[in-house]
Scaffold this active site. Structure first.
Site, PDB file in Angstrom:
ATOM      1  N   GLU A   1      44.062  40.109  63.059  1.00 45.91           N
ATOM      2  CA  GLU A   1      42.980  39.746  63.013  1.00 45.91           C
ATOM      3  C   GLU A   1      42.332  41.597  63.753  1.00 45.91           C
ATOM      4  O   GLU A   1      43.751  42.782  64.482  1.00 45.91           O
ATOM      5  CB  GLU A   1      41.786  39.250  63.904  1.00 45.91           C
ATOM      6  CG  GLU A   1      42.053  37.961  63.877  1.00 45.91           C
ATOM      7  CD  GLU A   1      41.482  37.324  62.089  1.00 45.91           C
ATOM      8  OE1 GLU A   1      40.782  38.426  62.044  1.00 45.91           O
ATOM      9  OE2 GLU A   1      41.631  36.660  62.069  1.00 45.91           O
TER      10      GLU A   1
ATOM     11  N   GLU B   1      30.987  44.425  61.904  1.00 46.34           N
ATOM     12  CA  GLU B   1      31.469  43.481  60.425  1.00 46.34           C
ATOM     13  C   GLU B   1      32.405  42.914  61.064  1.00 46.34           C
ATOM     14  O   GLU B   1      32.141  41.843  60.424  1.00 46.34           O
ATOM     15  CB  GLU B   1      31.733  44.720  59.042  1.00 46.34           C
ATOM     16  CG  GLU B   1      30.472  44.601  58.519  1.00 46.34           C
ATOM     17  CD  GLU B   1      30.048  46.211  59.541  1.00 46.34           C
ATOM     18  OE1 GLU B   1      30.289  46.792  60.300  1.00 46.34           O
ATOM     19  OE2 GLU B   1      28.570  46.854  59.300  1.00 46.34           O
TER      20      GLU B   1
ATOM     21  N   ASP C   1      49.632  36.098  60.914  1.00 44.41           N
ATOM     22  CA  ASP C   1      48.408  36.256  60.802  1.00 44.41           C
ATOM     23  C   ASP C   1      48.074  37.752  61.949  1.00 44.41           C
ATOM     24  O   ASP C   1      48.471  37.829  63.226  1.00 44.41           O
ATOM     25  CB  ASP C   1      46.986  35.012  60.901  1.00 44.41           C
ATOM     26  CG  ASP C   1      46.167  35.971  59.834  1.00 44.41           C
ATOM     27  OD1 ASP C   1      45.830  36.565  59.085  1.00 44.41           O
ATOM     28  OD2 ASP C   1      44.982  35.485  60.802  1.00 44.41           O
TER      29      ASP C   1
ATOM     30  N   HIS D   1      37.680  32.836  62.330  1.00 44.93           N
ATOM     31  CA  HIS D   1      39.351  34.043  62.126  1.00 44.93           C
ATOM     32  C   HIS D   1      39.769  33.864  63.293  1.00 44.93           C
ATOM     33  O   HIS D   1      39.011  34.823  64.206  1.00 44.93           O
ATOM     34  CB  HIS D   1      39.177  34.754  60.923  1.00 44.93           C
ATOM     35  CG  HIS D   1      38.607  35.024  59.246  1.00 44.93           C
ATOM     36  ND1 HIS D   1      39.379  35.370  58.515  1.00 44.93           N
ATOM     37  CD2 HIS D   1      37.380  34.149  59.197  1.00 44.93           C
ATOM     38  CE1 HIS D   1      39.383  34.988  57.061  1.00 44.93           C
ATOM     39  NE2 HIS D   1      37.906  34.352  57.771  1.00 44.93           N
TER      40      HIS D   1
ATOM     41  N   ASP E   1      45.179  30.516  62.117  1.00 40.90           N
ATOM     42  CA  ASP E   1      45.209  30.689  60.738  1.00 40.90           C
ATOM     43  C   ASP E   1      47.076  30.921  60.651  1.00 40.90           C
ATOM     44  O   ASP E   1      47.200  30.159  58.910  1.00 40.90           O
ATOM     45  CB  ASP E   1      44.624  31.745  60.283  1.00 40.90           C
ATOM     46  CG  ASP E   1      42.923  32.243  59.941  1.00 40.90           C
ATOM     47  OD1 ASP E   1      42.253  31.318  60.461  1.00 40.90           O
ATOM     48  OD2 ASP E   1      42.557  33.427  60.000  1.00 40.90           O
TER      49      ASP E   1
END
Length: 236
Positions: A10, A53, A8, A151, A156
């Protein structure tokens, strides 16, 4: 031996072509679909601002990332961990686009898309119309994720490894008879399941003939019935 990498990322946003960057990579190794404990995890300095965000999603700030290595400093180590294994990714197109943009920027060839096993697509094939987010699949399979308040790439990946195991058949994915099941999942999904042989010890046949006492008890019971089928001839 089947080796796979669950991974995963980010990022600072959604569009690598517009300058968004990878800020965290988390990956773990599976052998025969089970975690080995071997992991790869790194935070990365994106050399740009962190949009509010994105920070709300993963909690990674510009200040936290300022002293972290850059992607090009970790690319070789990442690729060595990946090896030539298939890459299990939730929404593979997103992560692969970002990783390939970073690899291109660092002067490395891209990862081939056909290496990716997309668990979103697997979930949508298996459960048409149902939510396919990682949180939704954790709920479906009873995987504890209450600690996932933000997250995080390695967390994850750990959750995704459990989800992937459930999507391919659970903790004993090889215990499916040929032709068994409801037909859900693709041929590719089913082919990933290892075959498991179970050696059963030989047991002598048990005696099964009735005793004289059992025959007498049966005859007495039949005598209490009206026109029992056991006493009819072939013409009824």
């Amino acid at each position: 031996m089947t080796r796979e990498i669950v991974l995963d990322t980010e990022t600072t946003g959604f569009k690598p072509e517009e300058g968004d960057r990878v800020v965290e990579i988390g990956a773990l190794e599976l052998i025969n679909h089970m975690p080995t404990g071997q992991t790869f995890h790194v935070y990365l300095n994106p050399d740009r601002d962190m949009p509010a965000e994105a920070e709300r999603v993963h909690g990674l700030t510009e200040a936290f990332l300022a002293d972290k290595p850059r992607f090009e400093d970790e690319a070789e180590r990442m690729l060595a961990f990946f090896g030539d294994a298939p890459l299990v990714i939730h929404n593979a197109a997103f992560d692969m686009a970002f990783l390939n943009a970073e690899l291109s920027r660092a002067g490395y060839p891209p990862l081939a898309m056909d290496r990716a096993i997309d668990t979103v697509q697997m979930a949508r094939r298996k459960y048409p119309g149902a939510p396919a987010s990682l949180d939704a699949l954790c709920r479906r399979f009873g995987i504890e994720n209450a600690h996932r308040t933000l997250h995080g790439a390695l967390l994850d990946s750990e959750l995704l490894a459990e989800v992937y195991l459930e999507l391919i058949g659970g903790r004993e994915p090889g215990l499916h008879l040929a032709g068994e099941g409801d037909g859900s999942g693709s041929d590719e999904d089913r082919s990933a399941r290892p075959l498991i042989r179970t050696d059963r010890p030989y047991r002598e046949p048990r005696p099964h003939s009735e005793t004289e006492a059992e025959r007498a008890a049966h005859a007495a019971f039949i005598a209490t019935l009206k026109n029992p089928i056991w006493t009819r001839d072939e013409h009824g």
